[in-house]
Design a protein around this motif. Structure first.
Motif, PDB file in Angstrom:
ATOM      1  N   TYR A 266      35.154  36.766  37.129  1.00 24.02           N
ATOM      2  CA  TYR A 266      33.961  36.818  37.969  1.00 24.02           C
ATOM      3  C   TYR A 266      32.868  37.661  37.315  1.00 24.02           C
ATOM      4  O   TYR A 266      31.695  37.265  37.298  1.00 24.02           O
ATOM      5  N   ASN A 267      33.240  38.813  36.770  1.00 22.94           N
ATOM      6  CA  ASN A 267      32.249  39.705  36.161  1.00 22.94           C
ATOM      7  C   ASN A 267      31.508  39.045  35.010  1.00 22.94           C
ATOM      8  O   ASN A 267      30.288  39.197  34.864  1.00 22.94           O
ATOM      9  N   GLU A 268      32.232  38.319  34.178  1.00 20.08           N
ATOM     10  CA  GLU A 268      31.589  37.637  33.054  1.00 20.08           C
ATOM     11  C   GLU A 268      30.595  36.582  33.551  1.00 20.08           C
ATOM     12  O   GLU A 268      29.487  36.451  33.018  1.00 20.08           O
ATOM     13  N   LYS A 269      31.005  35.838  34.562  1.00 20.40           N
ATOM     14  CA  LYS A 269      30.110  34.823  35.132  1.00 20.40           C
ATOM     15  C   LYS A 269      28.889  35.486  35.777  1.00 20.40           C
ATOM     16  O   LYS A 269      27.756  35.011  35.650  1.00 20.40           O
ATOM     17  N   LEU A 270      29.115  36.603  36.478  1.00 23.56           N
ATOM     18  CA  LEU A 270      28.030  37.293  37.156  1.00 23.56           C
ATOM     19  C   LEU A 270      27.009  37.823  36.154  1.00 23.56           C
ATOM     20  O   LEU A 270      25.792  37.693  36.373  1.00 23.56           O
ATOM     21  N   LYS A 271      27.459  38.417  35.065  1.00 18.02           N
ATOM     22  CA  LYS A 271      26.538  38.936  34.045  1.00 18.02           C
ATOM     23  C   LYS A 271      25.620  37.831  33.520  1.00 18.02           C
ATOM     24  O   LYS A 271      24.403  38.018  33.396  1.00 18.02           O
ATOM     25  N   ARG A 272      26.215  36.700  33.197  1.00 19.73           N
ATOM     26  CA  ARG A 272      25.410  35.582  32.685  1.00 19.73           C
ATOM     27  C   ARG A 272      24.416  35.093  33.737  1.00 19.73           C
ATOM     28  O   ARG A 272      23.267  34.780  33.423  1.00 19.73           O
TER      29      ARG A 272
ATOM     30  N   LYS B 104      13.878  42.096  38.566  1.00 20.07           N
ATOM     31  CA  LYS B 104      14.873  42.415  37.552  1.00 20.07           C
ATOM     32  C   LYS B 104      16.199  42.662  38.256  1.00 20.07           C
ATOM     33  O   LYS B 104      16.298  43.492  39.162  1.00 20.07           O
ATOM     34  N   LEU B 105      17.221  41.938  37.836  1.00 17.99           N
ATOM     35  CA  LEU B 105      18.556  42.084  38.400  1.00 17.99           C
ATOM     36  C   LEU B 105      19.482  42.607  37.310  1.00 17.99           C
ATOM     37  O   LEU B 105      19.665  41.959  36.276  1.00 17.99           O
ATOM     38  N   ILE B 106      20.041  43.777  37.538  1.00 20.00           N
ATOM     39  CA  ILE B 106      20.853  44.457  36.527  1.00 20.00           C
ATOM     40  C   ILE B 106      22.325  44.453  36.932  1.00 20.00           C
ATOM     41  O   ILE B 106      22.677  44.756  38.078  1.00 20.00           O
ATOM     42  N   TYR B 107      23.167  44.104  35.977  1.00 20.39           N
ATOM     43  CA  TYR B 107      24.623  44.166  36.192  1.00 20.39           C
ATOM     44  C   TYR B 107      25.088  45.614  36.080  1.00 20.39           C
ATOM     45  O   TYR B 107      24.786  46.307  35.104  1.00 20.39           O
ATOM     46  N   VAL B 108      25.807  46.080  37.083  1.00 25.81           N
ATOM     47  CA  VAL B 108      26.348  47.437  37.090  1.00 25.81           C
ATOM     48  C   VAL B 108      27.853  47.343  36.833  1.00 25.81           C
ATOM     49  O   VAL B 108      28.596  46.788  37.647  1.00 25.81           O
ATOM     50  N   ASP B 109      28.277  47.868  35.715  1.00 27.40           N
ATOM     51  CA  ASP B 109      29.672  47.725  35.270  1.00 27.40           C
ATOM     52  C   ASP B 109      30.577  48.741  35.962  1.00 27.40           C
ATOM     53  O   ASP B 109      30.705  49.870  35.542  1.00 27.40           O
ATOM     54  N   MET B 110      31.184  48.302  37.054  1.00 25.82           N
ATOM     55  CA  MET B 110      32.116  49.161  37.785  1.00 25.82           C
ATOM     56  C   MET B 110      33.522  49.087  37.186  1.00 25.82           C
ATOM     57  O   MET B 110      34.311  50.025  37.319  1.00 25.82           O
ATOM     58  N   TYR B 111      33.801  47.967  36.505  1.00 27.31           N
ATOM     59  CA  TYR B 111      35.162  47.740  36.000  1.00 27.31           C
ATOM     60  C   TYR B 111      35.572  48.796  34.970  1.00 27.31           C
ATOM     61  O   TYR B 111      36.587  49.480  35.131  1.00 27.31           O
ATOM     62  N   SER B 112      34.792  48.946  33.919  1.00 27.80           N
ATOM     63  CA  SER B 112      35.195  49.849  32.835  1.00 27.80           C
ATOM     64  C   SER B 112      35.122  51.311  33.263  1.00 27.80           C
ATOM     65  O   SER B 112      35.929  52.133  32.831  1.00 27.80           O
ATOM     66  N   VAL B 113      34.160  51.637  34.139  1.00 30.45           N
ATOM     67  CA  VAL B 113      34.038  53.017  34.609  1.00 30.45           C
ATOM     68  C   VAL B 113      35.276  53.431  35.382  1.00 30.45           C
ATOM     69  O   VAL B 113      35.886  54.476  35.110  1.00 30.45           O
ATOM     70  N   LEU B 114      35.670  52.619  36.364  1.00 31.13           N
ATOM     71  CA  LEU B 114      36.834  52.978  37.189  1.00 31.13           C
ATOM     72  C   LEU B 114      38.127  52.877  36.397  1.00 31.13           C
ATOM     73  O   LEU B 114      39.040  53.708  36.573  1.00 31.13           O
TER      74      LEU B 114
END
Length: 363
Positions: free
Chosen positions: A261-267, A280-290
């Motif tokens: 889902y994250n990969e699709k959302l970023k694109r 401007k819509l920015i992807y916030v990377d919660m996956y790698s942080v947590l």
């Protein structure tokens, strides 16, 4: 050869110059303070699920509530507001870091005053998701219904501030959208959903639903939008218990769906931003942080990252995390408060990281 410009000489006493310099130096801290105290945005406006719900679910008929002890034990006044943590949550910390205000209230809060509306509210509902079925099962407020609440909010804003100022607040505010985790958890709990949609298909469905939500949000005036990706859901204490086997390892299938889902959302966010120059819509990377917090808890001063502080820490959340439960003696050493949500200290680390790495692009 550079030309030399002759400047006229003025007979100003040295004492006068020294006095002027001292006066100017005294002004600098004052000016710096005024500049730093100016909010980066006029308001913080929030949509999503329990990670960003400050208590909207207190006002609807749903089992997904956190407005009782031990929730809120470290919140100002030890108040259980409906926030799913021991203290403040991400919107509060975001608004505070940006100089807007210390707490982002629930839109349904009956104690709201005009200033609360002028500086932003949260429409989020615990147990909600992009998939309408997720919200229906949990009796939560669906994401598209949250947009209806936003429309109502805009009308209230116009009455308070006037048309011109209200439009400025709407266009210049920071928007946070945090949803999808409950969809993934429910997908693996609901046997009726899986035969219809495999992981790849369901991740595409979630992305398209999220995209529809975001396009409507932009049409309603949002211009600076931070959209959180999914966390490593399989590593949450509850998912370890449900699908991690005897050793309670991270549930790989949950994480696989989150990553797809994250990969699709970023694109999709890149596509939407390129398509519509208004926002401007920015992807916030919660996956790698947590995930870094979970895998390297000692690096951040935590001792426990596989269990929550409330009860056994393996399944307790919402009504199962209640005043009858044992609570860990030192919550600052726990990454998770209950089996699903981080502690206030963990949220603070997460917010600091995402502001530096992602959200600064919107400011």
């Amino acid at each position: 050869m550079a030309s030399i410009i002759s400047l006229p000489r003025y007979n100003i006493p040295l004492k006068t110059i020294s006095t002027l310099i001292i006066f100017l130096l005294q002004l600098l801290p004052d000016r710096a303070h005024r500049s730093s105290s100016r909010p980066a945005v006029p308001a913080v406006i929030v949509f999503g699920d329990s990670v960003v719900d400050p208590g909207n679910n207190n006002y609807i008929d749903t089992p997904a509530k956190g407005n009782f002890p031990p929730y809120g034990q470290d919140f100002p006044g030890h108040e259980a507001t409906g926030r799913f943590s021991n203290g403040r949550i991400t919107p509060d910390m975001m608004a505070s870091a940006l100089g807007v205000k210390e707490l982002v209230p629930a839109y349904f809060d009956t104690r709201l005053v005009d200033q609360d509306l002028l500086t932003g509210v949260s429409f989020a509902s615990a147990a909600s998701g992009f998939d309408p079925l997720t919200s229906t099962i949990a009796l939560a407020i669906p994401m598209m219904k949250q947009l209806d609440m936003f429309k109502e909010y805009k009308e209230k804003l116009r009455k308070i501030a006037g048309k011109k100022k209200a439009a400025s607040i709407i266009s210049e505010s920071l928007y946070m959208v945090c949803s999808g985790s409950n969809d993934v958890a429910e997908y693996f709990l609901d046997p009726l959903r899986r035969p219809i949609k495999d992981i790849a298909t369901y991740s595409e469905f979630l992305m398209q639903t999220a995209s529809n939500f975001l396009q409507e949000l932009v049409n309603l005036g949002a211009r600076r939008v931070g959209v959180t990706g999914l966390p490593p859901i399989g590593c949450l204490p509850s998912q370890r218990t449900l699908a991690g086997g005897v050793l309670r390892r991270c549930a790989a299938n949950r994480n696989d769906l989150a990553k797809k889902y994250n990969e699709k959302l970023k694109r999709e966010l890149n596509r939407l931003t390129a398509k519509d120059s208004r926002a401007k819509l920015i992807y916030v990377d919660m996956y790698s942080v947590l995930l870094d917090l979970i895998q390297k808890p000692q690096k951040y001063g935590f001792r426990v990252s596989k269990r929550g502080c409330c009860g056994t820490g393996t399944l307790e959340v919402a009504k199962l995390c209640n005043r009858l439960c044992h609570v860990c003696s030192n919550v600052s050493k726990y990454l998770f408060w209950d089996s699903y949500h981080p502690t206030e200290r963990a949220y603070k680390i997460i917010v600091d990281k995402i502001i530096q790495r992602d959200l600064h692009l919107l400011l």
